[in-house]
Design an enzyme around this catalytic site. Sequence first.
Site, PDB file in Angstrom:
ATOM      1  N   LYS A  12       4.235   1.925  15.903  1.00 35.02           N
ATOM      2  CA  LYS A  12       3.149   2.757  16.430  1.00 35.02           C
ATOM      3  C   LYS A  12       3.491   3.304  17.825  1.00 35.02           C
ATOM      4  O   LYS A  12       2.824   3.005  18.815  1.00 35.02           O
ATOM      5  CB  LYS A  12       1.815   1.974  16.476  1.00 35.02           C
ATOM      6  N   ASP A  41       0.817  -1.226   0.000  1.00 41.04           N
ATOM      7  CA  ASP A  41       0.000   0.000   0.000  1.00 41.04           C
ATOM      8  C   ASP A  41       0.846   1.270   0.000  1.00 41.04           C
ATOM      9  O   ASP A  41       0.376   2.323   0.404  1.00 41.04           O
ATOM     10  CB  ASP A  41      -0.967  -0.003   1.188  1.00 41.04           C
ATOM     11  N   ASP A  75       1.779   6.245   2.129  1.00 43.79           N
ATOM     12  CA  ASP A  75       1.100   4.955   2.160  1.00 43.79           C
ATOM     13  C   ASP A  75      -0.390   5.233   1.964  1.00 43.79           C
ATOM     14  O   ASP A  75      -0.799   6.382   1.858  1.00 43.79           O
ATOM     15  CB  ASP A  75       1.397   4.157   3.428  1.00 43.79           C
TER      16      ASP A  75
HETATM   17  N1  GDD Z   1      -0.092 -11.159   2.684  1.00 48.70           N
HETATM   18  C1  GDD Z   1      -0.464 -10.449   3.734  1.00 48.70           C
HETATM   19  N2  GDD Z   1      -1.027 -11.100   4.805  1.00 48.70           N
HETATM   20  N3  GDD Z   1      -0.282  -9.116   3.729  1.00 48.70           N
HETATM   21  C2  GDD Z   1      -0.670  -8.421   4.819  1.00 48.70           C
HETATM   22  C3  GDD Z   1      -1.251  -9.024   5.957  1.00 48.70           C
HETATM   23  C4  GDD Z   1      -1.426 -10.452   5.936  1.00 48.70           C
HETATM   24  O1  GDD Z   1      -1.936 -11.074   6.874  1.00 48.70           O
HETATM   25  N4  GDD Z   1      -1.539  -8.061   6.868  1.00 48.70           N
HETATM   26  C5  GDD Z   1      -1.123  -6.887   6.330  1.00 48.70           C
HETATM   27  N5  GDD Z   1      -0.612  -7.100   5.087  1.00 48.70           N
HETATM   28  C6  GDD Z   1      -0.043  -6.108   4.174  1.00 48.70           C
HETATM   29  C7  GDD Z   1      -0.977  -4.933   3.934  1.00 48.70           C
HETATM   30  O2  GDD Z   1      -1.767  -5.199   2.778  1.00 48.70           O
HETATM   31  C8  GDD Z   1       0.001  -3.795   3.700  1.00 48.70           C
HETATM   32  O3  GDD Z   1       0.386  -3.716   2.339  1.00 48.70           O
HETATM   33  C9  GDD Z   1       1.226  -4.167   4.515  1.00 48.70           C
HETATM   34  O4  GDD Z   1       1.089  -5.568   4.808  1.00 48.70           O
HETATM   35  C10 GDD Z   1       1.346  -3.376   5.833  1.00 48.70           C
HETATM   36  O5  GDD Z   1       0.165  -3.527   6.593  1.00 48.70           O
HETATM   37  P1  GDD Z   1      -0.682  -2.263   7.079  1.00 48.70           P
HETATM   38  O6  GDD Z   1      -1.845  -2.793   7.814  1.00 48.70           O
HETATM   39  O7  GDD Z   1      -0.889  -1.333   5.949  1.00 48.70           O
HETATM   40  O8  GDD Z   1       0.309  -1.665   8.153  1.00 48.70           O
HETATM   41  P2  GDD Z   1       0.476  -0.137   8.600  1.00 48.70           P
HETATM   42  O9  GDD Z   1       0.295   0.777   7.450  1.00 48.70           O
HETATM   43  O10 GDD Z   1      -0.327   0.097   9.809  1.00 48.70           O
HETATM   44  O11 GDD Z   1       2.042  -0.101   9.061  1.00 48.70           O
HETATM   45  C11 GDD Z   1       3.055  -0.607   8.234  1.00 48.70           C
HETATM   46  O12 GDD Z   1       3.381   0.297   7.174  1.00 48.70           O
HETATM   47  C12 GDD Z   1       3.953   1.565   7.593  1.00 48.70           C
HETATM   48  C13 GDD Z   1       4.317   2.334   6.341  1.00 48.70           C
HETATM   49  O13 GDD Z   1       3.191   2.511   5.563  1.00 48.70           O
HETATM   50  C14 GDD Z   1       4.295  -0.893   9.100  1.00 48.70           C
HETATM   51  O14 GDD Z   1       5.224  -1.587   8.299  1.00 48.70           O
HETATM   52  C15 GDD Z   1       4.908   0.407   9.619  1.00 48.70           C
HETATM   53  O15 GDD Z   1       6.111   0.121  10.344  1.00 48.70           O
HETATM   54  C16 GDD Z   1       5.231   1.330   8.460  1.00 48.70           C
HETATM   55  O16 GDD Z   1       5.740   2.579   8.956  1.00 48.70           O
HETATM   56 MG    MG Z   2      -0.417   0.673   5.534  1.00 45.42          MG
END
Ligand code: GDD
Ligand code: MG
Length: 362
Positions: A157, A106, A216
């Site tokens: 977070k 994303d 993102d």
């Molecule tokens: N295959 C798979 N399976 N992908 C997953 C799963 C799962 O169970 N859960 C989450 N993802 C994918 C999401 O689709 C996304 O692309 C990515 O993993 C990160 O998950 P998010 O839910 O978007 O996390 P976030 O945005 O709260 O935090 C993450 O991204 C930030 C930057 O955008 C973390 O990596 C943070 O440390 C980072 O700063």
């Molecule tokens: Mg995200």
Amino acid sequence: MKALVLAGGFGTRLRPLSCTRPKMLFPIGDQPMMDWMLKNLSQGGVDTVVMAVNYMAEALVRYLGPTKYDLGIIYSREQRPLGTGGPIKKARDLLNGEPFLVLNGDVISDIDVRRLIEYHKAKGGLATVALTPVSDPSRFGAVELDWEGRITRFVEKPEKGKEPSNLINAGIYVLDPKIFDYIPDGRAVSIEREVFPLLANERKLFGFEFHGLWTDMGTPDDYLKANQIILSKYEGVKMGEGAKVDPSAKIMAPCYIGPGAEIGADSLIGPNTTICDHVLIGKGCRIENSILFPGAAVGDYSSVKNAILGENAILERWVKVESGSLIGDYSMIHDGVTITDGVSICPSKEVTESILERRQIM
Ligand code: GDD
Ligand code: MG
């Protein structure tokens, strides 16, 4: 070079739009956001992408197929969600051998992945995380970086006011195959909470600061920001085939008008607006900083500002949709209704009265 893309999240903060399509297929300009990432990877010398899919896997497989932009695409399907670390372990046999890239699906960025990989090799760590500065690190994984570029602390977070710095994990990493020993088997694992803090303690985690474009797509506001970033690359107005714009309408760049879309007299569209294919916009409308999914229709004298309309959503006349609102697919908003900031409307819902407080309409 291989890359694993984490493409299996639920996109909960973008419901109801993410109830019917995975976030990676949300349109931005003339393509789903996923295409922008794949193009950047292809240009950066990646040859194979492993798509870690779970939620709505079929939609992604159907759209991307086995190859795109000269990339071979392999799918790694999860029976149940494995988080951000589990999918990496699961794809071990597809990735083994050399250091490989991992990207959150994303994220939109123009990062030079070649430089990231070179930096990783020069530092010799187990993992190198691309870092970008943001104003509110509490929504992300934030780091403390030492003078040698080593991450000495990684906090996912962090509590507001207790962030180690404003540098955050951009969701783009290079991992050494030794990483597999750090990820437990057969269960959901958060790489950010379980693996990176451990590597930081062992002094094997490095950070690569970059200052290019980055966002993102967590929330509707993030999605609109991603739209703005991508459209700015068009340097003007991009029109699809067969799009019709009345001569008295005004389109302000950057803006994308998809194939078969129609814009009526005296309407003012843009800037920062994606109008997908076959969208109909009536007379005297004002659409600004927004995204209209395919087949959406906007009746005369309606306005949409900082908002997103789902596929085939209909606004009748004199409708006003305000900041951060999401109108679900096939929903219908009747004459004269105002939808205030931050409202989300369920797919196929009919709305006959104004909604003047932030809430979800089921
Ligand atoms: N295959 C798979 N399976 N992908 C997953 C799963 C799962 O169970 N859960 C989450 N993802 C994918 C999401 O689709 C996304 O692309 C990515 O993993 C990160 O998950 P998010 O839910 O978007 O996390 P976030 O945005 O709260 O935090 C993450 O991204 C930030 C930057 O955008 C973390 O990596 C943070 O440390 C980072 O700063
Ligand atoms: Mg995200």
